[in-house]
Write a protein that holds these residues in place. Structure first.
Motif, PDB file in Angstrom:
ATOM      1  N   SER A   1      -9.853  -4.217   0.244  1.00  0.00           N
ATOM      2  CA  SER A   1      -9.988  -5.622   0.631  1.00  0.00           C
ATOM      3  C   SER A   1     -10.005  -6.548  -0.579  1.00  0.00           C
ATOM      4  O   SER A   1     -10.199  -6.127  -1.722  1.00  0.00           O
ATOM      5  CB  SER A   1     -11.275  -5.803   1.441  1.00  0.00           C
ATOM      6  OG  SER A   1     -12.414  -5.528   0.638  1.00  0.00           O
TER       7      SER A   1
ATOM      8  N   LEU B   1      -9.217  -3.313   4.954  1.00  0.00           N
ATOM      9  CA  LEU B   1      -7.997  -3.884   4.370  1.00  0.00           C
ATOM     10  C   LEU B   1      -8.040  -5.411   4.443  1.00  0.00           C
ATOM     11  O   LEU B   1      -7.008  -6.069   4.297  1.00  0.00           O
ATOM     12  CB  LEU B   1      -6.765  -3.360   5.118  1.00  0.00           C
ATOM     13  CG  LEU B   1      -6.598  -1.836   5.182  1.00  0.00           C
ATOM     14  CD1 LEU B   1      -5.385  -1.469   6.021  1.00  0.00           C
ATOM     15  CD2 LEU B   1      -6.486  -1.244   3.793  1.00  0.00           C
TER      16      LEU B   1
ATOM     17  N   ILE C   1       0.932  -2.100   7.021  1.00  0.00           N
ATOM     18  CA  ILE C   1      -0.035  -1.005   6.913  1.00  0.00           C
ATOM     19  C   ILE C   1       0.740   0.304   7.066  1.00  0.00           C
ATOM     20  O   ILE C   1       1.406   0.518   8.088  1.00  0.00           O
ATOM     21  CB  ILE C   1      -1.115  -1.119   8.002  1.00  0.00           C
ATOM     22  CG1 ILE C   1      -1.877  -2.428   7.868  1.00  0.00           C
ATOM     23  CG2 ILE C   1      -2.067   0.067   7.943  1.00  0.00           C
ATOM     24  CD1 ILE C   1      -2.871  -2.696   8.983  1.00  0.00           C
TER      25      ILE C   1
ATOM     26  N   ILE D   1       0.872  -1.181   0.000  1.00  0.00           N
ATOM     27  CA  ILE D   1       0.000   0.000   0.000  1.00  0.00           C
ATOM     28  C   ILE D   1       0.907   1.230   0.000  1.00  0.00           C
ATOM     29  O   ILE D   1       1.713   1.411   0.920  1.00  0.00           O
ATOM     30  CB  ILE D   1      -0.917   0.012   1.236  1.00  0.00           C
ATOM     31  CG1 ILE D   1      -1.794  -1.235   1.275  1.00  0.00           C
ATOM     32  CG2 ILE D   1      -1.788   1.271   1.244  1.00  0.00           C
ATOM     33  CD1 ILE D   1      -2.620  -1.369   2.544  1.00  0.00           C
TER      34      ILE D   1
END
Length: 962
Positions: free
Chosen positions: A809, A832, A817, A793
Motif C-alpha cells: 500500500s 494494495l 492486480i 506488481i
C-alpha cells in the motif's frame, strides 16, 4: 589272614599301573612353559603397537600390563593378560584391555600366529580407524571376541563369519565400523552359537533381521545407538534364554511390545529413545524376573496396566517422555525393590497413590510434567532414602507436607509450577542438610516463614522462589556460601536491594534472576563469578550498572535507566547477550562496543534515545545472531561490517534516521530470517541482485515508510526460496535458537535465556500496529508499503506460496492486480490500497480461504467485487475510493456483471458454506493477528500515514542540510 607269595605278587602287579598313572598325573600337573614361537609372537606384537608414552583418550589406560612382558622372562604364560592351556602350553586367552596399544593393525600382525586362541579382548585401545584385519578369520577356535572401543573403522570383514565357535561377540563403541557386507542377517546365520552380541555405537543402518530369533542360545543383545531402522521383530522377545535386550537411541526403529509368556527369562529391557509405540500389554506382569525396565523417550500410549505390580524384582522403572495416560496404578506400591521410578513427561492424571509409601528403597521419584491433581501425600515423607524428588509442572494443590524434613537424605526437591498454597515453611524445608537443589517457583503460597538468618546449607547450589509472594529479599540468602543459581523473579520485591544481599558469602553466584519485581535501585555487583544477570521489568532508575567482567548475559530491559552507555561495557570480553532495550538511555553507542562482536550473540538496544552512528564491527569474526536497535535516533548508514556476521538471523533498524540504499551487500547472509528497516530514509531503486541465491532464508522483509523508488524487486521475489517451501518443522516454533544449558546432577538449568525470546517486532498487520513478543517461524511477511515504488506488481510475487502477509500500500503502482496472487493459498492479509491500480479484482482471489484482511481502497479498480468465500466478510472500507467497483458490500449495483466463478462444490447450502469459510478465516487466518498479535494499538488511518510520511521526509530533508 596270612598272605602267600602268590598273593603278594598279585597285589604288586595291581599297584604298578596305579603308580604309573599317579606319576603321569603328577607330571602333567607340573608347570608347562609357553611355546617359543608364541612367546616371540607376543613380544613382536608388543613392540609394534605398545606406546605407553602417548596420551590416549581413555582415562584408565594401564601400561604396566605390557611392561611385564620381558624378553628375559621365558614363560609367557606368567605374563599379565596371557592365559595358557595347562596341558599343552598354548596361549588360549589374551586380555589387553586399556593396554596403550596405538596404530593401525593388519593381517600380517604377529597376533594372528596365536592359532589356539579361544578368547581375545583388545577393548579400549586405539587402532587408528584401520579395518579389522581379515586374518581374524584364522583364529577359528575363538569363542569370545571383544573389540569394544578400539577405533576400528570400515566394513567388518567377511572372514568373521569363519568364527563359528563364537559365543560372545562385542564390537561396540566403534562408530565408524560398518556392518553391511556381510550384513547383520548373514552374520547371525553363520554365528549360530552366539550367547552375547553387542554392536552398540556401530553403524548397522539396517532393520534387525528376523534371523536373530533363531539364536536359541542368545542371553544378551545390545544394539544401542547403531542407526537401526524398520520394525523390530517381536519374535526376538520370545527367545528362550534372553535375559538382556537393549535397543536404546535408535529413533528410526519402530515396534511394539508382544504378549509376554509366563516365566520369560528377561531381566533387563531397554527401549529408550526408539520409535516403539502402542500400549503396554497386561502380560507385562509375566516378566517375573525383570529388574530394569526403560521405555523412556518413546511413543507408548494408553494406561499403565495394574499388572505392573507383579514385577516385584524391579529396581529401575523409567517411562519418561511417552504419551501414557490415566492414573498411576496403586499396584505400583508392590514394587518394593524399586530404587528409581520415573513417570515424568506423560499425560498421567489423578492423585499420587498413597501406596508409594511401601517403596522404602526408593531414591529417585520423578513424576514431573504430568496432570496430577490432589495434594502431595503426607506419607511420602516416610521414604527416608529419597535423594531426588520431582513433582513439578503438575496441578497439585494444598500445602507442602509438614514432615518434609523427615526426608533426611534428600538432595533435590522440585515442586515448582503447581497450585500449592498455604504457608511456605522455608524454616522447615531448609532443615534438609543435604539439599543442593530447591525449586518452589510458580505456586500460590499465601506467605513465607523464613529460617533464622544464620541458617546455612553447605551444599545449596540452586534455589528457585519465583512468583512466591515475596515482598523483600530473603535474609537467609546472605549466608548461602555455595549458591550458584538463584531465581527470585515475578515477586513484589520493592525498593533498593539491601546491603546484606551483596554479602561476600555469595561469591559463587553465577545466575541471578530478579526480573518482574518492583526494584528501584541496583548499583552493586560483588559477585566475581556472575554469568547471567536478569533485571528486566523493574523500576530501576539512575545510570546503567556495570556488571563484573565474568558476565555473559546482562539483561536490564524495561526499566527507567537513563544517561549514557559507559565505555566500561566494552571490557566485557565474555559477553553473549546485552539487552538494554526500553529504557531512557541517551547519547551515542560507544564505538568500542563493536569490538565485542566476536563473542556477542544478542544486542538489543531498541526503545531508547540513542543517536549517532551504529558502531563499526572491526572483527572479521562476528558471532551476532540478533541485532535490534529500532526506535532510536540513529543516523548515518548501515555498517558494512555486518556482512561478516554470517550467523545473523534477525536485524531490526526500524524507526531511526538511517540514510542509505538497500543493503544488497548483505545478501550472502544465509541465516538471515528477519530484515526490518521500516521508517528510515532508505532511498533509491532496489535494483538487481549482485549474485545468485541472495537472502535464501529471508522470511520477514519490512522496508515500509522509506523513500525506495523504481520497480518492485521481482528478481528478489524469485530468489526468496524460504517463502516458497512449507517447512513442517517450523510449525509452532519460534525464530531463534538456544544457548547451552548447565547441568546440575540429572536436571538441566539454563544459564542463558532463550535467544528466541528476544526475537520480537512491531509491524502493521491488517491495518493495525501490532507487536509480536515472539515470532512464529512459519510467519512469512513482505511489507513494502509507504514508499515510491512504481510500475506493475510482478507476477513473480505469486511464486511466494507460503506468504502470510503482503502489504504494498501507499505507493504509485500501476497496472492490474496479477492473477498469480491466487497462488498464495495461505495468505492472511493483503493490502494494495493507495496505489494507481486498474482493472478488475481477479475473481480467482476468492479461492484464498485464509484471507482475513483485504484492502484495495484508493485505486482505480473497476468491475464487480467477487462474492464467494472470504469476500463475504470484507466491509465497505476495503473498496472505497474505487469509483468503478460495484457489488456487495458497496451500494453501487453492477449493470452487466461478469459472472464470478461458483464457490467450491459442497452438499451444504451457500449460506452455510459462506459461514464455514468465515469461521475458517477467523480460526486460522487470524492466528497471526489474534494469537500472536499482542498489545495492539488502534487502527491507523490512511490520512495519518500520509501525514506522517510527508512529515518524516521533510524532517529528513532538513537533517541532510543542517
Amino acid at each position: 589272614m596270612k598272605r602267600t607269595p602268590f598273593d603278594l605278587l598279585v597285589i604288586f602287579l595291581a599297584i604298578i599301573p596305579l603308580h604309573l598313572a599317579s606319576s603321569k598325573a603328577l607330571a602333567s600337573a607340573s608347570p608347562t612353559k609357553c611355546h617359543e614361537q608364541e612367546r616371540s609372537a607376543l613380544l613382536e606384537f608388543k613392540q609394534s603397537l605398545f606406546h605407553p608414552e602417548l596420551k590416549t583418550s581413555w582415562p584408565y589406560d594401564d601400561p604396566s600390563k605390557l611392561e611385564s612382558w620381558k624378553v628375559e622372562d621365558g614363560d609367557c604364560c606368567s605374563w599379565e593378560g596371557v592365559e595358557c592351556d595347562e596341558g599343552t602350553g598354548y596361549v588360549t586367552g589374551l586380555d589387553l584391555t586399556h593396554s596403550c596399544l596405538f596404530g593401525p593393525i593388519n593381517s600380517k600382525a604377529s597376533l594372528f600366529r596365536l592359532a589356539h586362541l579361544q578368547s581375545l579382548t583388545l577393548a579400549f585401545n586405539d587402532f587408528n580407524y584401520s579395518q579389522i584385519p581379515s586374518a581374524i578369520g584364522d583364529l577359528v577356535e575363538l569363542t569370545s571376541l571383544n573389540l569394544s572401543a578400539t577405533h576400528f573403522g570400515g566394513q567388518i570383514p567377511s572372514q568373521v563369519l569363519k568364527l563359528t565357535n563364537l559365543t560372545s561377540l562385542d564390537l561396540s563403541g566403534n562408530f565408524r565400523l560398518e556392518l553391511r557386507n556381510p550384513g547383520m542377517e548373514t552374520m547371525v546365520q553363520f554365528l549360530t552359537k552366539l550367547e552375547h552380541l553387542d554392536l552398540s555405537w556401530s553403524n548397522v543402518s539396517t532393520p534387525v533381521p528376523d534371523a536373530v530369533a533363531n539364536l536359541s542360545s542368545l542371553t544378551s543383545l545390545r544394539l544401542h545407538d547403531c542407526n537401526l531402522q524398520g520394525t523390530f521383530p517381536t519374535t526376538i522377545f520370545e527367545l528362550p534364554r534372553l535375559q538382556l535386550l537393549e535397543l536404546d537411541f535408535n529413533p528410526e526403529l519402530s515396534g511394539y511390545l508382544p504378549e509376554f509368556h509366563l516365566h520369560s527369562p528377561i531381566k533387563s529391557l531397554s527401549l529408550r529413545g526408539t520409535n516403539f509405540s502402542g500400549s503396554l500389554p497386561t502380560s507385562l506382569g509375566n516378566l517375573a524376573f525383570l529388574s530394569e525396565f526403560d521405555i523412556s523417550l518413546s511413543n507408548f500410549s494408553g494406561s499403565i496396566p495394574s499388572s505392573i505390580g507383579n514385577l516385584t524384582q524391579l529396581t529401575m522403572l523409567n517411562f519418561q517422555d511417552n504419551k501414557l495416560s490415566g492414573e498411576i496404578p496403586s499396584s505400583t506400591g508392590k514394587l518394593v525393590q524399586l530404587s528409581y521410578l520415573s513417570l515424568e513427561m506423560n499425560l498421567l492424571s489423578g492423585e499420587i497413590p498413597n501406596s508409594l509409601i511401601n517403596l522404602k528403597n526408593l531414591t529417585h521419584l520423578r513424576l514431573q510434567h504430568n496432570q496430577l491433581t490432589g495434594q502431595i501425600p503426607a506419607e511420602i515423607t516416610g521414604l527416608n532414602r529419597l535423594t531426588y524428588l520431582d513433582l513439578s509442572f503438575n496441578k497439585l494443590t494444598g500445602p507442602i507436607p509438614e514432615n518434609i524434613s523427615n526426608l533426611e537424605s534428600l538432595g533435590a526437591l522440585y515442586l515448582q509450577s503447581n497450585n500449592l498454597n498455604g504457608i511456605l515453611r522455608l524454616d522447615v524445608i531448609l532443615k534438609l542438610q543435604h539439599l543442593y537443589m530447591l525449586e518452589l517457583s510458580f505456586n500460590k503460597f499465601s506467605s513465607i516463614i523464613e529460617p533464622d538468618t544464620n541458617t546455612s546449607l553447605s551444599n545449596l547450589s540452586v534455589l528457585g522462589l519465583a512468583s512466591s509472594n515475596l515482598s523483600e529479599l530473603p535474609i537467609f540468602l546472605s549466608s548461602q556460601s555455595e549458591l550458584q543459581w538463584l531465581d527470585l523473579s515475578q515477586n513484589s520485591i520493592y525498593g533498593q536491594t539491601p546491603q546484606q544481599f551483596f554479602n561476600v558469602h555469595m561469591s559463587q553466584l553465577q545466575f541471578l534472576n530478579l526480573s518482574r519485581n518492583l526494584i528501584t535501585s541496583f548499583t552493586n555487583f560483588t559477585w566475581p563469578n556472575l554469568e547471567v544477570m536478569d533485571l528486566t521489568y523493574n523500576d530501576i532508575q539512575g545510570l546503567l550498572p556495570i556488571p563484573p567482567k565474568s558476565i555473559k548475559s546482562y539483561l536490564v530491559s524495561n526499566n527507567k535507566l537513563s544517561g549514557e552507555i559507559s565505555p566500561e561495557m566494552c571490557q566485557l570480553s565474555s559477553i553473549h547477550m546485552l539487552d538494554f532495550s526500553k529504557n531512557k538511555l541517551s547519547g551515542v553507542i560507544p564505538p568500542c562496543l563493536g569490538n565485542l562482536s566476536k563473542t556477542l550473540s544478542i544486542l538489543s538496544l531498541n526503545g531508547n534515545d540513542l543517536y549517532g552512528r551504529f558502531p563499526q564491527l572491526h572483527n572479521n569474526k562476528c558471532s551476532l545472531d540478533m541485532i535490534d536497535v529500532s526506535d532510536n535516533q540513529l543516523q548515518g548508514s548501515l555498517p558494512r561490517g555486518l556482512a561478516n556476521c554470517s550467523y545473523l538471523e534477525f536485524l531490526n533498524f526500524g524507526y531511526n534516521q538511517i540514510i542509505d540504499t538497500f543493503p544488497s551487500w548483505m545478501g550472502s547472509l544465509s541465516f538471515l530470517n528477519v530484515l526490518i528497516l521500516r521508517s528510515n530514509s532508505f532511498h533509491g531503486a532496489i535494483g538487481k541482485p549482485k549474485a545468485r541465491h541472495q537472502f535464501p532464508n529471508l522470511r520477514i522483509v519490512d522496508l515500509s515508510m522509506n523513500n525506495f523508488s523504481g520497480s518492485l524487486p521481482f528478481e528478489y521475489f524469485d530468489m526468496w526460496s524460504a517463502m516458497k517451501i512449507h517447512d513442517t518443522y517450523a510449525d509452532g516454533y519460534y525464530y531463534g535458537s538456544y544457548e547451552p544449558s548447565k547441568s546440575y546432577g540429572s536436571h538441566n538449568y539454563s544459564f542463558y535465556p532463550a535467544i528466541g525470546e528476544y526475537f520480537s517486532m512491531t509491524i502493521i498487520n491488517k491495518g493495525i500496529l501490532t507487536e509480536y513478543p515472539k515470532i512464529l517461524a512459519y510467519l512469512n511477511v513482505i511489507d513494502l508499503s509507504s514508499n515510491n515504488f512504481t510500475g506493475e506488481i510482478p507476477n513473480s510475487v505469486g511464486s511466494l506460496t507460503q506468504l502470510r502477509m503482503l502489504n504494498l500500500s501507499n505507493n504509485a503502482l500501476t497496472g492490474s492486480i496479477p492473477l498469480s496472487l491466487a497462488n498464495l493459498t495461505v495468505l492472511e492479509s493483503l493490502d494494495l490500497s493507495s496505489n494507481k491500480l486498474s482493472g478488475m479484482i481477479p475473481p480467482s482471489l476468492a479461492q484464498l480461504n485464509f484471507l482475513a484482511f483485504f484492502n484495495v481502497s484508493d485505486n482505480h479498480l473497476s468491475g464487480p467485487i467477487p462474492q464467494a468465500n472470504q469476500f463475504a466478510t470484507f466491509q465497505n472500507n476495503s473498496y472505497e475510493g474505487n469509483l468503478g467497483l460495484c457489488g456487495v458490500p458497496l451500494t453501487k449495483k453492477c449493470g452487466n456483471p461478469v459472472e464470478a466463478p461458483p464457490a467450491p462444490p459442497s452438499s451444504a447450502s451457500a449460506e452455510e458454506l459462506n459461514w464455514k469459510i468465515v469461521l475458517m478465516g477467523f480460526g486460522s487466518g487470524l492466528v497471526i493477528g489474534v494469537v500472536l498479535g499482542l498489545n495492539t494499538t488502534s487502527r491507523i488511518e490512511r490520512r495519518f500515514l500520509r501525514f506522517y510520511r510527508g512529515w518524516q521526509r521533510r524532517r529528513m530533508h532538513q537533517i541532510r542540510f543542517v
